[in-house]
Design a protein around this motif. Structure first.
Motif, PDB file in Angstrom:
ATOM      1  N   VAL A   1     -15.192  44.916   5.111  1.00 37.68           N
ATOM      2  CA  VAL A   1     -15.801  45.227   3.697  1.00 37.68           C
ATOM      3  C   VAL A   1     -15.650  45.028   2.416  1.00 37.68           C
ATOM      4  O   VAL A   1     -15.712  45.129   2.083  1.00 37.68           O
ATOM      5  N   LEU A   2     -14.130  45.171   2.322  1.00 32.47           N
ATOM      6  CA  LEU A   2     -13.693  44.737   0.759  1.00 32.47           C
ATOM      7  C   LEU A   2     -14.053  43.393   0.724  1.00 32.47           C
ATOM      8  O   LEU A   2     -13.925  42.894  -0.470  1.00 32.47           O
ATOM      9  N   THR A   3     -14.203  42.436   1.143  1.00 31.54           N
ATOM     10  CA  THR A   3     -14.240  41.289   1.311  1.00 31.54           C
ATOM     11  C   THR A   3     -15.865  40.747  -0.252  1.00 31.54           C
ATOM     12  O   THR A   3     -15.060  39.808  -0.527  1.00 31.54           O
ATOM     13  N   PRO A   4     -16.515  41.400  -0.051  1.00 32.51           N
ATOM     14  CA  PRO A   4     -17.689  41.363  -0.952  1.00 32.51           C
ATOM     15  C   PRO A   4     -16.804  41.312  -2.520  1.00 32.51           C
ATOM     16  O   PRO A   4     -17.178  40.799  -2.884  1.00 32.51           O
ATOM     17  N   PHE A   5     -16.082  42.316  -2.315  1.00 36.28           N
ATOM     18  CA  PHE A   5     -14.969  42.740  -3.867  1.00 36.28           C
ATOM     19  C   PHE A   5     -14.373  41.424  -3.891  1.00 36.28           C
ATOM     20  O   PHE A   5     -14.614  41.234  -5.332  1.00 36.28           O
ATOM     21  N   ALA A   6     -13.733  41.209  -2.950  1.00 38.56           N
ATOM     22  CA  ALA A   6     -12.557  40.121  -3.318  1.00 38.56           C
ATOM     23  C   ALA A   6     -13.760  38.838  -4.201  1.00 38.56           C
ATOM     24  O   ALA A   6     -13.124  37.912  -5.335  1.00 38.56           O
ATOM     25  N   ALA A   7     -14.607  38.851  -3.952  1.00 37.33           N
ATOM     26  CA  ALA A   7     -15.815  37.525  -3.311  1.00 37.33           C
ATOM     27  C   ALA A   7     -16.449  37.829  -4.595  1.00 37.33           C
ATOM     28  O   ALA A   7     -16.826  37.298  -5.760  1.00 37.33           O
TER      29      ALA A   7
ATOM     30  N   ILE B   1     -13.434  36.739  -7.983  1.00 31.76           N
ATOM     31  CA  ILE B   1     -13.835  35.254  -7.541  1.00 31.76           C
ATOM     32  C   ILE B   1     -14.584  34.499  -9.230  1.00 31.76           C
ATOM     33  O   ILE B   1     -14.551  34.175  -9.102  1.00 31.76           O
ATOM     34  N   ILE B   2     -16.244  34.558  -7.695  1.00 28.70           N
ATOM     35  CA  ILE B   2     -16.947  34.466  -8.716  1.00 28.70           C
ATOM     36  C   ILE B   2     -17.092  34.716 -10.354  1.00 28.70           C
ATOM     37  O   ILE B   2     -17.501  33.936 -11.117  1.00 28.70           O
ATOM     38  N   TRP B   3     -16.181  36.218 -10.598  1.00 30.50           N
ATOM     39  CA  TRP B   3     -17.043  36.515 -12.500  1.00 30.50           C
ATOM     40  C   TRP B   3     -15.163  35.042 -12.777  1.00 30.50           C
ATOM     41  O   TRP B   3     -15.529  35.088 -13.980  1.00 30.50           O
ATOM     42  N   SER B   4     -14.442  35.288 -12.129  1.00 30.86           N
ATOM     43  CA  SER B   4     -12.909  34.328 -12.381  1.00 30.86           C
ATOM     44  C   SER B   4     -13.508  33.058 -12.526  1.00 30.86           C
ATOM     45  O   SER B   4     -13.399  32.580 -14.158  1.00 30.86           O
ATOM     46  N   GLN B   5     -14.780  31.901 -11.884  1.00 32.73           N
ATOM     47  CA  GLN B   5     -15.030  31.232 -12.639  1.00 32.73           C
ATOM     48  C   GLN B   5     -16.079  31.117 -12.892  1.00 32.73           C
ATOM     49  O   GLN B   5     -16.169  29.812 -14.133  1.00 32.73           O
TER      50      GLN B   5
END
Length: 250
Positions: free
Chosen positions: A152-158, A161-165
């Protein structure tokens, strides 16, 4: 057969059968007028059956009682039995009802279609009831539950990561740092949101409903007041940016 009684005299050797009609007239010579009158018949045997028949009484103190044994209570047809007759008077202003034992009457059983007494109900203790509670519900294995929590927490981590990229910059936060009061409002707003989420978590785990409602009422009020200030600031910055873009294009 006619009898005349004066209190406290009683009647004797009174008999009746299933076709007879019993009539009883009375007069109350008292300042306190009764509002209800009845005659209670009680069988003089092991069953001790009680049959109550209402009598009419007027405000003048005169009243009458009439009993047709052919249409009377079914208990009168349970064989030939003797009954004691008790006359009762009561009223709104009478603390203790007036009681007058009229005497006894023998009511003979009908010769045609006699009534059959129902079987006597015997009360006795029943087998003890042992209540069995439902067994506790089996919970999911902790490893499986943890795996789905991470899923469930995986989408938030993704998302982070996308914001940092993409190199997203939180410029509104920089503008808030320049104004301490706006920064405090933003911190209070986000803290109230985190507090609301924590209250939901506590309700799911160990807190009951009424404390949750009390906490939510306070946190929701804080979130509304502080959120209004933060959203006003964001809207003002957006309008400022729109105006700057329009100047550059002109």
């Amino acid at each position: 057969m006619v009898f005349r009684l004066e209190y406290p005299n009683t009647v004797e050797n009174l008999t009746a059968d299933s076709t007879d009609l019993l009539k009883f007239s009375f007069k109350i010579e008292n300042s306190e007028r009764p509002h209800q009158a009845m005659v209670v018949f009680q069988s003089q045997d092991e069953f001790q059956d009680e049959i109550m028949v209402a009598a009419s009484v007027r405000s003048s103190g005169k009243g009458r009682f009439e009993l047709n044994f052919a249409k009377a209570d079914r208990k009168f047809k349970y064989g030939t039995r003797k009954y004691s007759m008790t006359f009762l008077l009561g009223g709104f202003t009478i603390d203790e009802p007036f009681k007058y034992t009229l005497g006894e009457i023998e009511v003979q059983a009908p010769t045609v279609n006699p009534a059959t007494r129902p079987s006597r109900v015997e009360y006795k203790s029943q087998p003890e009831i042992h209540h069995q509670f439902r067994p506790d519900q089996k919970l999911i294995n902790k490893a499986i539950s943890g795996a789905f929590t991470l899923l469930v927490l995986t989408p938030f981590a993704a998302l982070f990561i996308i914001w940092s990229q993409l190199g997203i910059k939180f410029e509104p936060l920089k503008s808030l740092v320049r104004k301490p009061l706006d920064l405090v409002a933003a911190i209070v707003f986000f803290a109230s949101l985190i507090g609301i989420e924590y209250v939901f978590y506590s309700y799911w785990t160990h807190v009951t409903l009424f404390p949750v409602l009390r906490y939510l009422s306070v946190l929701s009020l804080v979130a509304i007041v502080s959120g209004r200030s933060v959203l006003t600031l964001v809207q003002a910055r957006r309008l400022q940016r729109t105006a700057g873009s329009a100047k550059k294009q002109s």
